[in-house]
Design an enzyme around this catalytic site. Structure first.
Site, mmCIF file in Angstrom:
data_model
loop_
_atom_site.group_PDB
_atom_site.id
_atom_site.type_symbol
_atom_site.label_atom_id
_atom_site.label_comp_id
_atom_site.label_asym_id
_atom_site.label_seq_id
_atom_site.Cartn_x
_atom_site.Cartn_y
_atom_site.Cartn_z
ATOM 1 N N GLU A 1 -13.898 108.697 -39.545
ATOM 2 C CA GLU A 1 -14.359 110.011 -39.114
ATOM 3 C C GLU A 1 -13.378 110.733 -38.202
ATOM 4 O O GLU A 1 -12.501 110.118 -37.588
ATOM 5 C CB GLU A 1 -15.731 109.887 -38.449
ATOM 6 C CG GLU A 1 -15.812 108.821 -37.380
ATOM 7 C CD GLU A 1 -17.264 108.453 -37.065
ATOM 8 O OE1 GLU A 1 -17.773 107.499 -37.682
ATOM 9 O OE2 GLU A 1 -17.863 109.105 -36.218
ATOM 10 N N CYS B 1 -10.104 115.018 -32.888
ATOM 11 C CA CYS B 1 -10.065 113.588 -32.594
ATOM 12 C C CYS B 1 -9.943 112.843 -33.924
ATOM 13 O O CYS B 1 -10.787 113.014 -34.803
ATOM 14 C CB CYS B 1 -11.358 113.228 -31.871
ATOM 15 S SG CYS B 1 -11.572 111.485 -31.594
ATOM 16 N N CYS C 1 -12.589 98.196 -36.071
ATOM 17 C CA CYS C 1 -11.723 97.867 -34.942
ATOM 18 C C CYS C 1 -11.880 96.396 -34.626
ATOM 19 O O CYS C 1 -12.979 95.852 -34.687
ATOM 20 C CB CYS C 1 -12.089 98.710 -33.723
ATOM 21 S SG CYS C 1 -10.989 98.385 -32.315
ATOM 22 N N CYS D 1 -15.132 95.865 -28.196
ATOM 23 C CA CYS D 1 -15.745 96.270 -26.931
ATOM 24 C C CYS D 1 -17.256 96.308 -27.159
ATOM 25 O O CYS D 1 -17.718 96.822 -28.179
ATOM 26 C CB CYS D 1 -15.236 97.641 -26.491
ATOM 27 S SG CYS D 1 -13.436 97.663 -26.334
ATOM 28 N N CYS E 1 -19.286 99.654 -28.166
ATOM 29 C CA CYS E 1 -18.681 100.605 -29.101
ATOM 30 C C CYS E 1 -19.142 100.373 -30.538
ATOM 31 O O CYS E 1 -19.171 99.238 -31.015
ATOM 32 C CB CYS E 1 -17.165 100.489 -29.015
ATOM 33 S SG CYS E 1 -16.295 101.541 -30.189
ATOM 34 N N CYS F 1 -17.234 107.730 -31.050
ATOM 35 C CA CYS F 1 -16.521 107.273 -32.237
ATOM 36 C C CYS F 1 -17.298 106.195 -32.990
ATOM 37 O O CYS F 1 -17.938 105.350 -32.409
ATOM 38 C CB CYS F 1 -15.144 106.757 -31.850
ATOM 39 S SG CYS F 1 -15.170 105.335 -30.770
HETATM 40 N N1 SAH Z 1 -9.564 102.171 -29.305
HETATM 41 C C1 SAH Z 1 -9.142 103.235 -28.467
HETATM 42 C C2 SAH Z 1 -9.443 104.623 -29.000
HETATM 43 C C3 SAH Z 1 -10.729 104.831 -29.709
HETATM 44 S S1 SAH Z 1 -12.182 104.769 -28.736
HETATM 45 C C4 SAH Z 1 -9.732 103.075 -27.097
HETATM 46 O O1 SAH Z 1 -10.605 102.238 -26.913
HETATM 47 O O2 SAH Z 1 -9.285 103.783 -26.200
HETATM 48 C C5 SAH Z 1 -12.159 106.334 -27.911
HETATM 49 C C6 SAH Z 1 -12.957 106.335 -26.632
HETATM 50 O O3 SAH Z 1 -14.377 106.361 -26.900
HETATM 51 C C7 SAH Z 1 -12.697 105.107 -25.773
HETATM 52 O O4 SAH Z 1 -12.500 105.493 -24.432
HETATM 53 C C8 SAH Z 1 -13.996 104.348 -25.955
HETATM 54 O O5 SAH Z 1 -14.183 103.449 -24.920
HETATM 55 C C9 SAH Z 1 -15.002 105.451 -26.017
HETATM 56 N N2 SAH Z 1 -16.310 105.068 -26.528
HETATM 57 C C10 SAH Z 1 -16.600 104.123 -27.432
HETATM 58 N N3 SAH Z 1 -17.926 104.063 -27.640
HETATM 59 C C11 SAH Z 1 -18.481 104.995 -26.840
HETATM 60 C C12 SAH Z 1 -19.824 105.412 -26.603
HETATM 61 N N4 SAH Z 1 -20.837 104.866 -27.254
HETATM 62 N N5 SAH Z 1 -20.041 106.405 -25.702
HETATM 63 C C13 SAH Z 1 -18.999 106.990 -25.076
HETATM 64 N N6 SAH Z 1 -17.704 106.640 -25.261
HETATM 65 C C14 SAH Z 1 -17.469 105.655 -26.131
HETATM 66 FE FE1 SF4 Z 2 -12.013 99.390 -30.540
HETATM 67 FE FE2 SF4 Z 2 -14.117 100.780 -29.712
HETATM 68 FE FE3 SF4 Z 2 -12.914 99.073 -28.061
HETATM 69 FE FE4 SF4 Z 2 -11.650 101.359 -28.733
HETATM 70 S S1 SF4 Z 2 -13.565 101.175 -27.571
HETATM 71 S S2 SF4 Z 2 -10.790 99.274 -28.672
HETATM 72 S S3 SF4 Z 2 -12.397 101.577 -30.857
HETATM 73 S S4 SF4 Z 2 -14.005 98.518 -29.951
#
Ligand code: SAH
Ligand code: SF4
Length: 360
Positions: free
Chosen positions: A91, A112, A119, A123, A126, A344
């Protein structure tokens, strides 16, 4: 297999034209149609002969992505779900700038983009990592997100996107070479011509790749997904922190700051009961000061099936004000597009679930 047109360079396209006995200046014309006029198809490239148009269509893929689903209206946050050639889904999110002075709608947009399907970094908060890692995106699949969104705006030749954030699905620095190849074209004056300082790469903290990025010549901006100012908090929600704990991450970020002398951003999503206590404020302020970084506070966007939630507005405000009182440059972004699964990976997750539901 056909090569994607969007990842061709003047050199590679020039060589192909040369083999066909075409004039080399055609390469510049073709690339202009693709990256600057956002041509809808080969036949709209009106200064090319028909045989050349059909030769191109046989040799090159016009796009590597196809719109599968769209949410949101023009002038608001729009979310695009793309189907790739192997039917995987990724996306992109198009976010308009705040309305300009006097309430005029703004033409400036941030896009974005995603860099991987799924991934591997897992995390715990996420949606992108929930189904694990599938594959890296090719350079063209990254570039085509920009081109397809520009085409969807229906304003041929008038660029809608002037900022790029590499914050969609996936860990950009784990797909380093393909990302760099894509950004080189998006940055090139013959390509999308988006300035390096208008491109922000977000990472969860891949220390060796941050150093590599610091050593390459482009002035891309870096955002670090911190989400905790102590190892105890980061270890709880971000497995990557066990491999690269905070002292190593801070040193790499400092190296980046010194090499690029640009502003770093520390992203900090506020998750209730996890990282919103005031004991995080002093170490966060200290790190921001050391890195001369700005802190972006983002209230967590709840993900279906996960246990985490955003704190109440009052708690967000207290955290925000405490940081400000430490002298830290801080913004609290009450997220645009919260209503359309803006974080995301969420639209893909929901669509995959719906598809699984209809298939049985
Ligand atoms: N993997 C990279 C970039 C993609 S994630 C990273 O982790 O930086 C982009 C951002 O969205 C990151 O800061 C991530 O921690 C945040 N993110 C992921 N899930 C989220 C959620 N449910 N609510 C708000 N931010 C979120
Ligand atoms: Fe991967 Fe989501 Fe962690 Fe970014 S925040 S590194 S997309 S698991």
């Amino acid at each position: 297999m056909r090569q994607p047109i969007s990842s061709q360079t003047p050199e590679t396209l020039g060589a192909w034209l040369g083999e066909r006995g075409e004039k080399p200046y055609r390469a510049a014309q073709i690339l202009k149609w693709v990256h600057q006029h956002f041509a809808a198809d080969w036949s709209s490239m009106s200064n090319l002969s028909e045989p050349l148009q059909s030769g191109l269509s046989e040799a090159f893929d016009f796009s590597t992505i196809e719109l599968a689903r769209k949410q949101g209206d023009v002038d608001a946050t729009q979310k695009f779900l793309w189907k790739l050639r192997d039917h995987q889904l990724v996306e992109s999110v198009l976010i308009p700038a705040s309305p300009a002075l006097y309430g005029e709608p703004s033409d400036r947009h941030t896009l974005c983009v995603s860099t991987q399907v799924g991934c591997a970094y897992g995390c715990t908060f996420c949606a992108s990592g929930l189904d694990g890692f599938k594959r890296n995106l090719e350079p063209a699949e990254i570039i085509d997100q920009v081109l397809a969104v520009e085409r969807a705006q229906g304003r041929a030749g008038e660029r809608a996107i002037n900022n790029l954030v590499i914050m969609g699905m996936g860990e950009p620095l784990a797909n380093y070479d393909n990302l760099m190849a894509a950004l080189e074209i998006l940055n090139a004056d013959w390509g999308a011509n988006i300035g390096a300082r208008k491109i922000t790469i977000s990472t969860s903290g891949l220390v060796p790749q941050i150093k590599k990025l610091a050593a390459q010549p482009r002035q891309y901006r870096l955002a670090i997904s911190l989400h905790g100012a102590t190892d105890a908090v980061r270890n709880r929600i971000m497995p990557i922190n066990r491999k690269y704990p905070l002292p190593a991450l801070a040193a790499a970020a400092e190296e980046y700051q010194q090499a690029k002398s640009g502003k770093l951003t520390l992203e900090y999503i506020l998750i209730a009961g996890v990282n919103d206590a005031l004991d995080q404020v002093a170490p966060l302020a200290e790190l921001a000061h050391r890195l001369r970084a700005k802190v972006n506070l983002i209230p967590y966007n709840h993900v279906d099936g996960l246990e985490w939630n955003r704190p109440d507005d009052a708690i967000q405000d207290v955290f925000h004000e405490a940081l400000i009182s430490h002298g830290t440059l801080t913004t609290l972004r009450r997220e645009k597009g919260h209503d359309i699964d803006a974080a995301c990976g969420q639209l893909r997750l929901r669509t995959e679930k719906e598809l699984a539901g209809t298939n049985g």
